[in-house]
Scaffold this active site. Sequence first.
Site, PDB file in Angstrom:
ATOM      1  N   LYS A 105       0.853  -1.192   0.000  1.00 55.76           N
ATOM      2  CA  LYS A 105       0.000   0.000   0.000  1.00 55.76           C
ATOM      3  C   LYS A 105       0.887   1.239   0.000  1.00 55.76           C
ATOM      4  O   LYS A 105       1.646   1.471   0.945  1.00 55.76           O
ATOM      5  CB  LYS A 105      -0.903   0.014   1.237  1.00 55.76           C
ATOM      6  CG  LYS A 105      -1.668   1.333   1.377  1.00 55.76           C
ATOM      7  CD  LYS A 105      -2.524   1.402   2.624  1.00 55.76           C
ATOM      8  CE  LYS A 105      -3.037   2.824   2.823  1.00 55.76           C
ATOM      9  NZ  LYS A 105      -3.894   2.969   4.013  1.00 55.76           N
ATOM     10  N   ALA A 192      -9.901   5.235   4.272  1.00 59.60           N
ATOM     11  CA  ALA A 192      -9.873   6.390   5.186  1.00 59.60           C
ATOM     12  C   ALA A 192     -11.201   7.124   5.239  1.00 59.60           C
ATOM     13  O   ALA A 192     -11.869   7.311   4.218  1.00 59.60           O
ATOM     14  CB  ALA A 192      -8.785   7.394   4.814  1.00 59.60           C
ATOM     15  N   ASN A 214      -9.510   1.421   9.685  1.00 66.30           N
ATOM     16  CA  ASN A 214      -8.617   1.233  10.835  1.00 66.30           C
ATOM     17  C   ASN A 214      -9.146   1.955  12.068  1.00 66.30           C
ATOM     18  O   ASN A 214      -9.671   1.344  12.983  1.00 66.30           O
ATOM     19  CB  ASN A 214      -7.192   1.673  10.495  1.00 66.30           C
ATOM     20  CG  ASN A 214      -6.181   1.293  11.575  1.00 66.30           C
ATOM     21  OD1 ASN A 214      -6.538   0.811  12.648  1.00 66.30           O
ATOM     22  ND2 ASN A 214      -4.927   1.494  11.320  1.00 66.30           N
ATOM     23  N   SER A 215      -9.076   3.298  12.058  1.00 64.91           N
ATOM     24  CA  SER A 215      -9.426   4.067  13.258  1.00 64.91           C
ATOM     25  C   SER A 215     -10.815   3.744  13.796  1.00 64.91           C
ATOM     26  O   SER A 215     -10.998   3.637  15.010  1.00 64.91           O
ATOM     27  CB  SER A 215      -9.362   5.567  12.959  1.00 64.91           C
ATOM     28  OG  SER A 215      -8.099   5.909  12.479  1.00 64.91           O
TER      29      SER A 215
END
Lengths: 263, 73
Positions: A105, A192, A214-215
Amino acid sequence: MDSYVGTGDEWTVAGRKFASRLVVGTGKYKDLPTTAAAIEASGAEMVTVAVRRVNLSDRNAPMLQDYVSPQRYTYLPNTAGCFTADEAVRTLRLAREAGGWNLVKLEVLGPAPTLYPDMPATFEAAKALIKDGFEVMVYCSDDPIAAKRLEEMGCVAIMPLGAPIGSGLGVQNPLMIQMIIEQAKVPVLVDAGVGTAYDATFAMELGCDAVLVNSAIAMANDPVLMARAMKAGVEAGRLAFRAGRIPRRGFASASSPMTGLIG
Amino acid sequence: MSVTAENMCVTVNGETLAFTPGLTVAGLIAQLGLDTRKVAVERNLEIVPRSTYADVRLTPGDALEIVHFIGGG
């Protein structure tokens, strides 16, 4: 019902097949056991990882590989923290040596507070990595022209942001994401900006091949539960996309027949 | 201390460390207590393939980066 849904709805990137359309990051978790439990609950088969110096003063610190097996999950090493093409190439050459694979990535970010993809630097790094034999999944702006150019250069997946990294705002520019999807011949992943399960659903309903989160999982109050919610959200969005939604209309249309009323 | 017994300095992950001259990359990794299967090594900006760890000898002033995978997005 599951036989109706079918099991053959896989997506392919650089010749590798994946049943799960949720790709998860391994950063920001409070500890490695939670990381492992959340990834398990997410059903993801591909995970992003970062490459960093070994801490020489704490050599017995537990390692990610001890909790998230590279034999079970496809590691997708990233270039987080790299600001130039040279740094990105060096980092991923090390990743290739550590892991033995070339699917990576690429992300070259601008400074805070946007951390927006630095597209000129991304183009330069993509060119260098492709020349070096890497298969590049590229994090990029939601710009259809840039996305097409990255695809033409040989990137194996296009990963536009839905919103700034870690912002949890969901897809801010669905029109552009849709344009990128419609023109792409390689997989498109929204990477994102996902904040909660319905953001992932929404991204999948636009027709992306997969979503990278992710977050939203790692920073949730209960990361394991949120990971499971994301799995359900991605599946719901994919099924709804395949099913084909009804058109939006500016007027009502009764659900019950208006004939045969008593009277 | 004789010349041959003198330690050589190399930089590992930005830290200057002293080792016995002639140390190989395999020896360095063992001395640092690391698992060769979980790290990758760059020496003076060039990757050191894992298969050559036992053959590559460090020279004074070498700059090494030893990395591994950690959590990331």
